[in-house]
Design a protein around this motif. Structure first.
Motif, short mmCIF file in Angstrom:
data_model
loop_
_atom_site.label_atom_id
_atom_site.label_comp_id
_atom_site.label_asym_id
_atom_site.label_seq_id
_atom_site.Cartn_x
_atom_site.Cartn_y
_atom_site.Cartn_z
N SER A 82 7.57 7.54 5.50
CA SER A 82 7.59 8.98 4.81
C SER A 82 8.53 9.29 4.02
CB SER A 82 7.50 9.96 5.87
OG SER A 82 8.68 9.86 6.78
N GLY A 83 8.56 10.52 3.32
CA GLY A 83 9.33 10.91 2.27
C GLY A 83 10.79 11.06 2.83
N ALA A 84 11.43 12.11 1.94
CA ALA A 84 12.95 12.35 2.00
C ALA A 84 13.05 12.76 3.57
CB ALA A 84 13.39 13.32 1.10
N LEU A 85 14.00 12.51 4.24
CA LEU A 85 14.34 12.96 5.40
C LEU A 85 15.71 13.53 5.89
CD1 LEU A 85 13.14 9.48 7.14
CD2 LEU A 85 12.00 11.91 7.30
N GLU A 86 15.77 14.40 6.75
CA GLU A 86 17.08 14.93 7.18
C GLU A 86 17.75 14.07 8.16
OE1 GLU A 86 17.65 18.26 5.77
OE2 GLU A 86 15.88 17.65 4.69
N PRO A 87 18.89 14.23 8.16
CA PRO A 87 19.68 13.22 9.04
C PRO A 87 19.07 13.31 10.57
CG PRO A 87 21.37 14.55 7.84
CD PRO A 87 19.86 15.16 7.58
N ILE A 88 18.92 14.31 11.30
CA ILE A 88 17.87 14.59 12.49
C ILE A 88 16.71 15.36 12.03
CG2 ILE A 88 17.87 15.05 14.94
CD1 ILE A 88 19.99 13.29 14.42
N LEU B 297 1.09 8.00 9.26
CA LEU B 297 0.79 6.87 8.32
C LEU B 297 0.76 5.47 8.73
CD1 LEU B 297 3.15 8.32 5.55
CD2 LEU B 297 0.74 8.81 5.64
N ALA B 298 1.67 5.07 9.91
CA ALA B 298 1.49 3.95 10.33
C ALA B 298 0.24 3.68 11.21
CB ALA B 298 2.73 3.65 11.04
N ILE C 65 0.90 -1.25 0.10
CA ILE C 65 0.03 0.03 -0.05
C ILE C 65 0.88 1.42 0.17
CG2 ILE C 65 -1.90 -1.08 1.17
CD1 ILE C 65 -1.12 0.43 3.59
N GLY C 66 0.52 2.38 -0.52
CA GLY C 66 1.25 3.45 -0.62
C GLY C 66 0.30 4.78 -0.36
N GLY C 67 1.14 5.99 -0.24
CA GLY C 67 0.64 7.34 -0.13
C GLY C 67 1.17 7.92 0.91
N ASP C 68 0.84 9.36 0.73
CA ASP C 68 1.58 10.27 1.66
C ASP C 68 0.69 10.97 2.69
OD1 ASP C 68 4.03 10.30 0.28
OD2 ASP C 68 3.35 11.81 -1.48
N THR D 248 12.68 17.12 12.00
CA THR D 248 11.90 17.80 12.74
C THR D 248 10.69 16.64 13.63
OG1 THR D 248 10.16 18.19 11.21
CG2 THR D 248 12.14 19.97 11.76
N PRO D 249 9.95 17.29 14.68
CA PRO D 249 9.15 16.36 15.19
C PRO D 249 7.96 16.22 14.33
CG PRO D 249 9.83 18.00 17.10
CD PRO D 249 10.76 18.36 15.59
N LEU D 250 7.82 17.24 13.37
CA LEU D 250 6.61 17.25 12.40
C LEU D 250 6.97 15.85 11.44
CD1 LEU D 250 4.23 18.22 11.41
CD2 LEU D 250 5.41 19.46 9.69
N ALA D 251 8.40 15.70 10.94
CA ALA D 251 8.56 14.66 10.09
C ALA D 251 8.19 13.42 10.91
CB ALA D 251 9.79 14.86 9.79
N VAL D 252 8.60 13.24 12.17
CA VAL D 252 8.43 11.99 13.02
C VAL D 252 6.98 11.96 13.10
CG1 VAL D 252 8.63 11.04 15.26
CG2 VAL D 252 10.51 12.50 14.45
N ASP D 253 6.13 12.91 13.35
CA ASP D 253 4.49 12.81 13.35
C ASP D 253 4.15 12.35 12.24
OD1 ASP D 253 4.93 13.60 16.20
OD2 ASP D 253 4.21 15.55 15.77
N ARG D 254 4.52 12.70 11.15
CA ARG D 254 3.82 12.25 9.86
C ARG D 254 4.07 10.78 9.61
NH1 ARG D 254 6.34 16.71 6.35
NH2 ARG D 254 4.81 18.39 6.36
N THR D 255 5.06 10.40 9.90
CA THR D 255 5.90 8.80 9.72
C THR D 255 4.95 8.01 10.71
OG1 THR D 255 8.13 9.40 9.21
CG2 THR D 255 7.29 7.24 10.12
N VAL D 256 4.66 8.44 12.00
CA VAL D 256 3.79 7.90 12.88
C VAL D 256 2.47 7.92 12.35
CG1 VAL D 256 3.17 7.56 15.50
CG2 VAL D 256 5.42 8.27 14.71
#
Ligand SMILES: O=C(O)[C@@H](O)[C@H](O)[C@H](O)CO
Ligand SMILES: [Mg+2]
Length: 382
Positions: free
Chosen positions: A148-154, A166-167, A120-123, A156-164
């Protein structure tokens, strides 16, 4: 019986098939697809074919030794994929010659059916939820999603929140009596992986795949494994037993050899056996074509420490072609209730539509993975 010809076919959407012909015996088919890099694999198959012409196709292990070791330089994705395609084709010939499916030659079936998962897929969490529900509706009991999509080495909390998020959408749509895996393609630094896994833990994914890149896995994966109760999966970019040993020692939960990348059924079986000594189950990687899937299924039916099989039915990889296009009888991959039935035809158990393959090979393909960028323009893992 002697080998008379070894041919390669580059066909849409992104596969590389190998055909081995014999003088007075059956032909065999295998798959050596190396996503984005199949052309050099085809060239490697041509070099290895010099040794095979005139040889007895039934001496699979003897040939495997020569093909993997006689070049002095060994291993790696290109050579191991070339050997894999040849190895599968030789097992196909052996099975057809003896009138038995390959899993019968490997000791006979240890299970009646093989559990498979779909992608399955989607943003967007709503899209993930829709697709998860649709796959559940289609009978699948497990799915896999990209993180989630492209990530910085460390990041932001928002990037982590997006990943979580989706799951969480997948878990909610599936309920607690089905499974999902998340594939991160090695996008996380080890530091980020530890942070994100902690937050994913309450969602109880079946596994998290490639949280860090395989080149760090031998010496950093243990830190990741020990930081979480989520089973860690890896292996699609590992090509032999010496490569799997350190990640098994690091404590992974799921080993994902790719039978088109790791020297074929022969080495795949040995990797499975090595994994068994670590109490690790295999989930062979296979976003590939029908022959790689057929080979994976044959191994799955003969392997006690097998978990679940990846497959790519319905995925088009930006073309109109897909998994079932080159089969005389696509019903061999008729998944019901999320399981694939046991193949009973001899060899790999699939009959290739050779005319369709030759026609498609005239156009070939130039499939390449995307190039992703971080916010500062530097390269990001896809
Ligand atoms: O686990 C998977 O199927 C993915 O990681 C694919 O291998 C990747 O998209 C390249 O084909
Ligand atoms: Mg993967």
């Amino acid at each position: 019986m002697k080998i008379t010809q070894v041919e390669t076919f580059l066909v849409a959407p992104r596969w590389l098939f190998v055909k081995i012909s014999t003088d007075d015996g059956p032909d065999g088919w295998g798959e050596a697809t190396l996503e984005s890099r199949s052309e050099p694999v085809a060239a490697a198959v041509d070099v290895l074919a010099e040794y095979l012409l005139g040889a007895d196709p039934l001496r699979i292990e003897a040939h495997w030794q020569v093909l993997t070791r006689s070049g002095f330089y060994r291993g790696g994705p290109v050579l191991s994929s070339a050997v894999a395609g040849i190895d599968q084709a030789l097992w196909d010939i052996a099975g057809k010659y003896r009138g038995a499916p390959v899993h019968e030659l490997l000791g006979g079936p240890v299970r009646e059916r093989v559990r498979v998962y779909s992608w399955i897929g989607g943003d967007d969490p709503a899209e993930i939820a829709d697709q998860a529900a649709a796959q559940r509706e289609a009978g699948f009991t497990a799915v896999k999603m990209n993180g989630s999509g492209a990530l910085e080495p460390i990041d932001t909390p928002l990037a982590v929140d997006r990943t979580v998020a989706l799951a969480a959408a997948a878990r909610e749509a599936l309920g607690s009596d089905a499974d999902f895996g998340i594939d991160f393609h090695g996008r996380f630094s080890t530091a980020m992986a530890r942070r994100v896994l902690r937050e994913l833990e309450p969602l109880r994914p079946m596994f998290v795949e490639e949280p860090v890149l395989p080149e760090y896995a031998p010496h950093r994966l243990r830190d990741v494994v020990e930081s979480t109760s989520i089973p860690i999966a890896t292996g699609e970019r590992i090509y032999d037993r010496p490569g799997f040993l350190p990640v098994l020692q690091a404590g992974i939960g799921v080993a994902q050899p790719d039978l088109a990348h790791c020297g074929g059924i022969s080495e795949g079986r040995r990797i499975a056996s090595l994994a068994e000594t670590f109490d690790v189950h295999i989930a062979p990687h296979c976003p590939l074509g029908p022959l790689a899937l057929a080979a994976s299924l044959q191994l799955a039916f003969a392997t006690p420490n097998f978990l679940i099989q990846e497959q790519s039915a319905g995925i088009h990889y930006n073309t109109t072609a897909e998994l079932l296009d080159y089969l005389v009888d696509p019903s061999v991959f008729a998944f019901t209730g999320g399981y694939c039935p046991r193949p009973t035809a001899p060899g790999l158990g699939v009959q290739i539509d050779e005319a369709a393959v030759r026609k498609a090979a005239a156009d070939g393909h130039r499939w390449r993975g995307p190039v992703w960028r971080r916010r500062d323009g530097s390269f990001a893992e896809w």
